[in-house]
Design a protein around this motif. Structure first.
Motif, PDB file in Angstrom:
ATOM      1  N   CYS A 118       9.658  35.261 -10.981  1.00  0.00           N
ATOM      2  CA  CYS A 118      10.736  34.361 -11.383  1.00  0.00           C
ATOM      3  C   CYS A 118      10.972  33.284 -10.315  1.00  0.00           C
ATOM      4  N   VAL A 119      10.845  33.672  -9.042  1.00  0.00           N
ATOM      5  CA  VAL A 119      11.009  32.696  -7.962  1.00  0.00           C
ATOM      6  C   VAL A 119       9.949  31.597  -8.090  1.00  0.00           C
ATOM      7  N   CYS A 120       8.726  31.984  -8.458  1.00  0.00           N
ATOM      8  CA  CYS A 120       7.682  30.974  -8.688  1.00  0.00           C
ATOM      9  C   CYS A 120       8.128  29.992  -9.771  1.00  0.00           C
ATOM     10  N   VAL A 121       8.677  30.531 -10.847  1.00  0.00           N
ATOM     11  CA  VAL A 121       9.136  29.680 -11.948  1.00  0.00           C
ATOM     12  C   VAL A 121      10.211  28.707 -11.449  1.00  0.00           C
ATOM     13  N   LEU A 122      11.158  29.231 -10.683  1.00  0.00           N
ATOM     14  CA  LEU A 122      12.250  28.381 -10.190  1.00  0.00           C
ATOM     15  C   LEU A 122      11.719  27.251  -9.314  1.00  0.00           C
ATOM     16  N   ILE A 123      10.752  27.580  -8.458  1.00  0.00           N
ATOM     17  CA  ILE A 123      10.229  26.559  -7.548  1.00  0.00           C
ATOM     18  C   ILE A 123       9.428  25.508  -8.323  1.00  0.00           C
ATOM     19  N   VAL A 124       8.580  25.968  -9.243  1.00  0.00           N
ATOM     20  CA  VAL A 124       7.772  25.010 -10.003  1.00  0.00           C
ATOM     21  C   VAL A 124       8.679  24.088 -10.818  1.00  0.00           C
ATOM     22  N   PHE A 148       1.036  17.497   0.424  1.00  0.00           N
ATOM     23  CA  PHE A 148       0.739  18.788  -0.200  1.00  0.00           C
ATOM     24  C   PHE A 148      -0.474  19.432   0.466  1.00  0.00           C
ATOM     25  N   VAL A 149      -1.535  18.661   0.622  1.00  0.00           N
ATOM     26  CA  VAL A 149      -2.768  19.199   1.209  1.00  0.00           C
ATOM     27  C   VAL A 149      -2.540  19.601   2.670  1.00  0.00           C
ATOM     28  N   LEU A 150      -1.921  18.702   3.438  1.00  0.00           N
ATOM     29  CA  LEU A 150      -1.678  18.996   4.854  1.00  0.00           C
ATOM     30  C   LEU A 150      -0.854  20.261   5.014  1.00  0.00           C
ATOM     31  N   SER A 151       0.157  20.395   4.141  1.00  0.00           N
ATOM     32  CA  SER A 151       1.099  21.487   4.315  1.00  0.00           C
ATOM     33  C   SER A 151       0.567  22.795   3.729  1.00  0.00           C
ATOM     34  N   ALA A 152      -0.016  22.741   2.532  1.00  0.00           N
ATOM     35  CA  ALA A 152      -0.456  23.980   1.875  1.00  0.00           C
ATOM     36  C   ALA A 152      -1.741  24.518   2.495  1.00  0.00           C
TER      37      ALA A 152
ATOM     38  N   PRO B  26       9.961  25.228   2.918  1.00  0.00           N
ATOM     39  CA  PRO B  26       8.758  25.002   3.729  1.00  0.00           C
ATOM     40  C   PRO B  26       8.994  25.260   5.215  1.00  0.00           C
ATOM     41  N   PHE B  27      10.190  24.957   5.699  1.00  0.00           N
ATOM     42  CA  PHE B  27      10.497  25.169   7.114  1.00  0.00           C
ATOM     43  C   PHE B  27      10.547  26.664   7.435  1.00  0.00           C
ATOM     44  N   LEU B  28      11.089  27.433   6.483  1.00  0.00           N
ATOM     45  CA  LEU B  28      11.194  28.871   6.711  1.00  0.00           C
ATOM     46  C   LEU B  28       9.820  29.530   6.646  1.00  0.00           C
ATOM     47  N   GLN B  29       8.960  29.033   5.738  1.00  0.00           N
ATOM     48  CA  GLN B  29       7.583  29.538   5.702  1.00  0.00           C
ATOM     49  C   GLN B  29       6.907  29.298   7.041  1.00  0.00           C
ATOM     50  N   ASN B  30       7.145  28.096   7.553  1.00  0.00           N
ATOM     51  CA  ASN B  30       6.586  27.737   8.853  1.00  0.00           C
ATOM     52  C   ASN B  30       7.089  28.684   9.955  1.00  0.00           C
ATOM     53  N   ALA B 124       4.088  22.416  -1.852  1.00  0.00           N
ATOM     54  CA  ALA B 124       3.183  23.236  -1.044  1.00  0.00           C
ATOM     55  C   ALA B 124       3.777  24.628  -0.826  1.00  0.00           C
ATOM     56  N   ALA B 125       5.092  24.683  -0.589  1.00  0.00           N
ATOM     57  CA  ALA B 125       5.759  25.980  -0.447  1.00  0.00           C
ATOM     58  C   ALA B 125       5.596  26.777  -1.735  1.00  0.00           C
ATOM     59  N   GLY B 126       5.747  26.079  -2.871  1.00  0.00           N
ATOM     60  CA  GLY B 126       5.565  26.724  -4.168  1.00  0.00           C
ATOM     61  C   GLY B 126       4.153  27.252  -4.333  1.00  0.00           C
ATOM     62  N   PHE B 127       3.181  26.467  -3.869  1.00  0.00           N
ATOM     63  CA  PHE B 127       1.780  26.880  -3.979  1.00  0.00           C
ATOM     64  C   PHE B 127       1.532  28.171  -3.198  1.00  0.00           C
TER      65      PHE B 127
END
Lengths: 181, 188
Positions: A118-124, A148-152, B26-30, B124-127
């Motif tokens: 559900c958390v995935c759903v909320l974030i998406v 997105f690329v840099l961070s993920a 994202p900051f907390l993931q970091n 990215a956090a979601g990913f």
């Protein structure tokens, strides 16, 4: 002093009924501050909220500080903000204590295995909803993809991302404006 | 000293997380990568669910939760104070130059870049969250079968839940309760 205490209690009250922050907070603020007390106008409230969105930090906290500051200066800003976060600190501390013991129960583990989906759903869906208001042109799409690329994939620090993208946004829009001239 | 470290780390989160709600994620993931002994990625997801289901702003709830997990009650208080301190300072400054700030070209230009970046960070956090919950990468690496990559039950539930969420727009707490029940029955 008494006035500050009143401010603290009012914001604590609002913090304890406001689910999810963000937009959920506006109607509550409007009822308590504009309709019941007349401490500010609806337009002022919307202005404060807009500024809360484009300054660093949690929107609800920024808006609380703004209103408290307007009413009673710096001590007012501090009192309102502390009031607003007090219920969170108490409720989360109690819940976290309970959950710390409860997560060792298998049934709670299974419940959270569902909740995580559900958390995935909320974030998406939050990302999809924000898309229109945040990304307005090709440069926006480009920044989005690069970040997105840099961070993920590379796990680069979000602080660096925010600083660089702010600088880029400034430079690009400035260059565009001078082109027009 | 853990309390000072929490204050300092969350001060940085408060200073750079822009946009409310999930912006702190994202900051907390970091942080969980930087300090693996503080909390795990899985704990962080549970925190998101609890923070969405309790009163108060998401960002504040998350800060208290992370602080509490790391350093009990005082830890929760320190993390929260750290998070709100930059807000208080910045807003008090902004309030005194309100009209100038409202019409400032500089602010507008800077945010022109930050808004999409902030979206990219949340996506990215979601990913990363989805990778944990819906994909089974270790099994895929072992067998090299594309069918092993997805946790099928979870993916199906995700799709159904997403459609329901966007269609009916009930409060998140409703879907969280529903997913808890589904988790107990189906055991994802």
């Amino acid at each position: 002093m008494k006035e500050l205490l009143k401010l603290y209690i009012l914001f604590a009250k609002m913090g304890s009924v406001c689910f999810g922050g963000g937009y959920a907070m506006l109607p509550i603020l409007e009822r308590e501050l504009v309709q019941n007390r007349g401490w500010c106008t609806k337009e002022e409230l919307i202005d404060y909220y807009a500024i809360g969105q484009c300054t660093p930090g949690v929107i609800a906290v920024n808006t609380s500080t703004f209103i408290g500051h307007k009413l009673k200066g710096i001590p007012g800003g501090i009192a309102a903000t502390l009031g607003f976060v007090t219920p969170s600190v108490i409720i989360i501390s109690v819940l976290a204590t309970i959950l710390e013991y409860a997560t060792s129960l298998p049934v709670v583990g299974y419940a959270f295995s569902g909740i995580r989906i559900c958390v995935c759903v909320l974030i998406v869906s939050a990302t999809v909803n924000l898309w229109k208001s945040a990304i307005k042109d090709k440069l926006g799409v480009g920044i989005f993809i690069v970040v997105f690329v840099l961070s993920a994939l590379l796990g680069i620090s979000p602080i660096i991302v925010v600083v660089l993208s702010g600088a880029l946004g400034y430079a690009v829009s400035r260059a565009r404006e001078s082109d027009k001239k | 000293m853990i309390y000072i470290r929490l204050l300092y780390e969350f001060f940085k989160v408060g200073l750079f997380a822009i946009g409310g709600g999930l912006a702190t994620l994202p900051f907390l993931q970091n942080l969980s990568v930087k300090y693996p002994e503080w909390f795990s990625m899985e704990q962080l997801m549970n925190m998101v669910a609890v923070s969405e289901s309790t009163p108060g702003p998401m960002g504040v709830n998350m800060a208290t939760y992370v602080g509490f997990t790391t350093g009990k009650v005082l830890g929760g208080i320190c993390a929260t104070l750290g998070l709100i301190t930059p807000s208080v300072i910045i807003i008090i400054i902004v309030a005194s130059i309100f009209e100038k700030f409202k019409n400032s070209k500089t602010v507008e230009r800077v945010f022109y870049g930050i808004r999409p970046a902030s979206m990219g960070l949340i996506a990215a956090a979601g990913f990363l969250v989805i990778k944990e919950a819906l994909l089974n990468i270790p099994l895929f690496m072992e067998n090299r079968m594309i069918t092993d990559l997805f946790r099928l039950k979870s993916v199906i539930f995700f799709v159904i839940l997403y459609i329901a969420y966007t269609k009916f727009k009930k409060h998140p707490i409703f879907y969280i309760a529903l997913s808890a029940a589904a988790g107990i029955i189906i055991r994802f």
